[in-house]
Scaffold this active site. Sequence first.
Site: not given
Length: 309
Positions: A216, A50, A80, A279, A146
């Site tokens: 998530s 991303c 991430e 998402s 993020t």
Amino acid sequence: MQDTYGNQVVPYETLTKDDVVIIPAFGTTLAIEEKLNTIGIPVQKYNTTCPFVEKVWNRSEQIAKKNYTVIVHGKPTHEETRATFSHAAYHTPTVVINDMKEAIALSKYIGGEKSAENFYTEFEGRFSEDFDVAKDLQRIGVVNQTTMLASDTQAIADFLKQVMTDKYHLTADNAEDRFAETRDTLCYATNDNQSAVYGLLETTADLAIVVGGYNSSNTSHLVELCEEKLPTYYITGEEKILDPNTISHFNFHTKEELTTQDFLPHKNPVKILMTSGASCPDAMVEAVIEKLASFYKVKITIPGLIDLL
């Protein structure tokens, strides 16, 4: 190739240069890129990192060039965060903190209230190679995973800036001598969803339904926000609404799926706050709305709020 926690599922030894390896939106570590390159797999060909994650990496590199240590606000085991740590640590001393509690713990080393030796135990596995507590916490900047809550990252940055201000007697004019102003590095989709939920929570609702994957990070933060005010049901799709009385939903605190009866209150009208992860496909949310609509005559009053009449 790996599970959520970085445990290997597909051994590197089984790969050849003809295999397709997709770098996910979270990005990946420099060590993994190097292994793939050694095999002969072109990591950039199928790189879906991303741009907002790359923005964090670029910000880290920018402040590294000015001799700041990078403090990464993120979940230490998240893909991430591991990737961001890898990229930041390549350029500058780096340490990962999970929340405000750990920011406070880190501040004790900045202020000299805790012995430097304790740092290496307390933050084991969270700091870059050859990290020097006495030297590397004199100039710092905060970036984040993020998908963390924007308000949490800002609170941590404000707190650590104040710690540096108190220790070094900084003023508005010279604060950047010790603390890099990195601003917010959240992706727009995460930020928009969080802002929308804050707004929806100012309205009246009976319950909240949050749609998204159970692993998530950004979706779980939306659940946290909703739970502060409303009974909240975290589901992956419309199939979790079993009937007008029964819902199967995820408790991300205990990592277990629960079944709740009478989740819809017996009143008229029923107001539901609905949101979804960054998402999560619109079609999944629409399917949940349609499932609820099959139980009632529906009137949409505010985006995200459903009146069930």
